[in-house]
Design a protein around this motif. Structure first.
Motif, mmCIF file in Angstrom:
data_model
loop_
_atom_site.group_PDB
_atom_site.id
_atom_site.type_symbol
_atom_site.label_atom_id
_atom_site.label_comp_id
_atom_site.label_asym_id
_atom_site.label_seq_id
_atom_site.Cartn_x
_atom_site.Cartn_y
_atom_site.Cartn_z
ATOM 1 N N ARG A 162 -2.278 -8.389 -13.091
ATOM 2 C CA ARG A 162 -3.118 -7.427 -13.341
ATOM 3 C C ARG A 162 -4.641 -8.015 -13.266
ATOM 4 N N ARG A 163 -4.988 -8.619 -12.323
ATOM 5 C CA ARG A 163 -6.421 -9.181 -12.089
ATOM 6 C C ARG A 163 -7.271 -8.350 -11.037
ATOM 7 N N VAL A 164 -6.619 -7.487 -10.238
ATOM 8 C CA VAL A 164 -7.675 -6.600 -9.626
ATOM 9 C C VAL A 164 -6.927 -5.140 -9.629
ATOM 10 N N PRO A 165 -7.805 -4.266 -9.684
ATOM 11 C CA PRO A 165 -7.299 -2.631 -9.563
ATOM 12 C C PRO A 165 -6.772 -2.248 -8.529
ATOM 13 N N VAL A 166 -5.811 -1.604 -8.631
ATOM 14 C CA VAL A 166 -4.783 -1.030 -7.661
ATOM 15 C C VAL A 166 -4.653 0.397 -7.626
ATOM 16 N N THR A 167 -4.772 0.944 -6.510
ATOM 17 C CA THR A 167 -4.707 2.554 -6.694
ATOM 18 C C THR A 167 -3.908 3.064 -5.520
ATOM 19 N N LEU A 168 -3.296 4.329 -5.480
ATOM 20 C CA LEU A 168 -2.619 5.025 -4.475
ATOM 21 C C LEU A 168 -3.222 6.365 -4.255
ATOM 22 N N PRO A 169 -4.109 6.673 -3.816
ATOM 23 C CA PRO A 169 -4.467 8.048 -3.490
ATOM 24 C C PRO A 169 -3.788 8.827 -2.723
ATOM 25 N N LYS A 170 -2.814 8.300 -1.966
ATOM 26 C CA LYS A 170 -1.915 9.025 -0.969
ATOM 27 C C LYS A 170 -0.631 9.732 -1.829
ATOM 28 N N THR A 171 -0.772 9.272 -3.146
ATOM 29 C CA THR A 171 0.195 10.327 -4.008
ATOM 30 C C THR A 171 -0.392 11.769 -4.203
ATOM 31 N N MET A 172 -1.683 11.912 -3.732
ATOM 32 C CA MET A 172 -2.232 13.289 -3.733
ATOM 33 C C MET A 172 -1.855 14.074 -2.392
ATOM 34 N N THR A 173 -1.469 13.205 -1.505
ATOM 35 C CA THR A 173 -1.388 13.823 -0.087
ATOM 36 C C THR A 173 0.076 13.710 0.696
ATOM 37 N N GLY A 174 1.250 12.869 0.085
ATOM 38 C CA GLY A 174 2.159 12.340 0.662
ATOM 39 C C GLY A 174 1.954 11.429 1.619
ATOM 40 N N ARG A 175 2.938 10.778 2.294
ATOM 41 C CA ARG A 175 2.583 9.631 3.379
ATOM 42 C C ARG A 175 2.284 10.133 4.675
ATOM 43 N N MET A 176 1.134 10.332 5.234
ATOM 44 C CA MET A 176 0.771 11.076 6.453
ATOM 45 C C MET A 176 1.164 9.994 7.596
ATOM 46 N N TYR A 177 1.993 9.280 7.493
ATOM 47 C CA TYR A 177 2.486 8.385 8.743
ATOM 48 C C TYR A 177 1.205 7.957 9.568
ATOM 49 N N GLY A 178 0.896 8.186 10.850
ATOM 50 C CA GLY A 178 -0.109 7.353 11.521
ATOM 51 C C GLY A 178 -1.493 7.625 10.894
ATOM 52 N N ALA A 179 -1.724 8.920 10.153
ATOM 53 C CA ALA A 179 -2.795 8.961 9.551
ATOM 54 C C ALA A 179 -3.164 8.562 8.163
ATOM 55 N N GLY A 180 -1.828 7.981 7.589
ATOM 56 C CA GLY A 180 -1.929 7.610 6.251
ATOM 57 C C GLY A 180 -2.912 6.407 5.857
ATOM 58 N N ALA A 181 -2.590 5.343 6.563
ATOM 59 C CA ALA A 181 -3.484 4.114 6.328
ATOM 60 C C ALA A 181 -5.102 4.410 6.910
ATOM 61 N N ALA A 182 -5.145 5.254 7.865
ATOM 62 C CA ALA A 182 -6.635 5.639 8.042
ATOM 63 C C ALA A 182 -7.253 6.484 7.208
ATOM 64 N N THR A 183 -6.432 7.146 6.314
ATOM 65 C CA THR A 183 -7.227 7.863 5.503
ATOM 66 C C THR A 183 -7.542 7.208 4.171
ATOM 67 N N ASP A 184 -6.726 6.081 3.853
ATOM 68 C CA ASP A 184 -7.019 5.091 2.808
ATOM 69 C C ASP A 184 -8.162 4.111 3.235
ATOM 70 N N VAL A 185 -8.279 4.070 4.248
ATOM 71 C CA VAL A 185 -9.634 3.095 4.660
ATOM 72 C C VAL A 185 -11.029 4.186 4.421
ATOM 73 N N VAL A 186 -10.623 5.506 4.984
ATOM 74 C CA VAL A 186 -11.781 6.272 4.446
ATOM 75 C C VAL A 186 -12.121 6.570 2.963
ATOM 76 N N SER A 187 -11.089 6.482 2.149
ATOM 77 C CA SER A 187 -11.047 6.510 0.777
ATOM 78 C C SER A 187 -11.729 5.092 0.226
#
Length: 426
Positions: free
Chosen positions: A341-366
């Motif tokens: 619990r030393r750093v905040p962790v988040t998963l905005p992909k829970t709002m979109t589903g795992r978008m495969y090739g687009a998923g990690a790219a979208t996380d970078v944008v976020s």
């Protein structure tokens, strides 16, 4: 002996640092098409508020399938965005990639026509190919015969077609490529873009796109056994949760424009969202070996590449497979790296589903937008095990925070791990 060099001619430490800084790969244009927002502003507004885009499948009748919910993009009509002649020749993923590329270039205020024809490159990620296009053409083959299969079938299904169509559309003739590494592809594409910039490219279009929500794509995905069969859109995808039963598939595209910092500032770039400062990738040993997974090592490689320590990271955008063993392994890696619990962790992909090739790219944008706005978007629909696993999971709403460095993690089927560090540019 006179060597022909004087002290004045030798580069100073300050000069070397300035040169290195000018070469830093920065993001000057962003664009997203996602289930919870068509366009970057709509996507980010929904994401920071915790508004999800997962729902019952509407692209086709999914009543006979065990998987009934997905992240679908609604209101997207390719004919409104790309030339009509391209519509029958392209898969939905390609259409999304073309549209988001045009938006990213517009956001960057970068017109490829203002540069040399070999100055721009393209690197995209794609995980499943043009599955909707394949299905349509196979239906024609079996119901009508081979004369009814379009010639576009020869390439429209291919993983590399998004890169090709973007290159043709915008006349980007520099060295280009495609990465096919599943869920991690969006990060790997950015690493390849960084290599292109280091080799002298003036700018690179990079990101990922996939559109797996069709009968053929869904059936292919089900063979891996890791798709959620939950029917409640609010709980079907629940990483780090006791109810986790697999991920929800999603469709989308995220494209970014990368340039060297010095060149971007010289042309007066409107946005410099941040820099790609670190990257690392590993491949897990086969489970039969008994050796541990290597996600933590990928993260350490990325931190070392960025010249940072774990204490420098302000937020982690996690992978979130929503499978008990995989979630525990990721949590173990994060606790090993940062402590409990030393750093905040988040998963905005829970709002979109795992978008495969687009998923990690979208996380970078976020991550880049979170750095810009000083706000960590929340995780929705899960997380009741997070505290027990040692994670400070951001839930319930956005969390204000000063963010200078974000770590983005991704894992793919078969053992792929990738990590990226994106950082504020003062």
């Amino acid at each position: 002996m006179n060597t022909g060099h004087t002290a004045a001619q030798e580069p100073t430490a300050a000069g070397r640092a300035a040169t290195h800084r000018d070469a830093l790969p920065v993001f000057t244009g962003l664009a997203v098409a996602a289930p919870n927002g068509l366009g970057t502003d709509a996507f980010w507004s929904a994401t920071r508020k915790g508004v999800g885009g997962i729902g019952p499948i509407t692209h086709f009748d999914a009543g006979a399938y065990p998987v009934r919910v997905a992240g679908e993009i609604h209101g997207f009509d390719a004919r409104e965005h790309i030339p009509s002649r391209l519509v029958p020749a392209t898969d939905r993923a390609t259409q999304l990639s073309l549209v988001t590329t045009a938006w990213a270039l517009g956001d960057a205020e970068l017109d490829p026509a203002d540069f040399g024809e070999f100055d721009g490159s393209v690197v995209t990620a794609n995980a499943v190919g043009g599955v909707e296009f394949i299905q349509r053409e196979l239906q024609s083959l079996w119901s009508k015969g081979p004369r009814y299969v379009t010639a576009y079938m020869s390439y429209a299904w291919f993983y590399g077609v998004n890169t090709g169509q973007i290159s043709i559309r915008h006349q980007l003739k520099g060295p280009s490529g495609v990465v096919v590494t599943g869920q991690v592809g969006g990060i790997d594409a950015l690493a390849q873009a960084r290599r292109r910039l280091r080799d002298g490219q003036r700018f690179v279009v990079a990101g990922g796109a996939d559109a797996p929500v069709c009968p053929y794509g869904l059936t292919a995905g089900m063979t891996a056994g890791n798709l959620s069969t939950g029917e409640d859109p609010d709980t079907a995808y629940a990483p780090f949760d006791r109810s986790a039963r697999g991920h929800v598939p999603g469709e989308g595209s995220a494209m970014m424009i990368l340039e060297p910092l010095g060149a971007a500032r010289e042309r007066g770039a409107r946005h410099i969202y941040g820099a790609l400062t670190g990257y690392g990738a590993t491949f897990d040993p086969h489970p039969a070996t008994g050796q541990p997974p290597t996600l933590a090592r990928a993260a350490r490689i990325a931190l070392d590449d960025a010249g940072l320590t774990p204490d420098d990271i302000d937020v982690v955008f996690a992978d979130g497979a929503a499978e008990a063993a995989a979630d525990r392994a990721e949590a173990t890696a994060l606790v090993e790296l940062f402590g409990p619990r030393r750093v905040p962790v988040t998963l905005p992909k829970t709002m979109t589903g795992r978008m495969y090739g687009a998923g990690a790219a979208t996380d970078v944008v976020s991550a880049l937008l979170a750095i810009r706005d000083g706000e960590i978007p929340p995780t929705i629909g899960g997380g009741d095990l997070a505290g027990e696993l040692g994670l400070d999971l951001v839930t319930g709403g956005p969390r204000p925070a000063r963010l200078d460095h974000a770590l983005v993690l991704a894992r793919g089927d078969g053992g792929f791990n990738s990590a990226a560090v994106v950082s504020r540019v003062p």
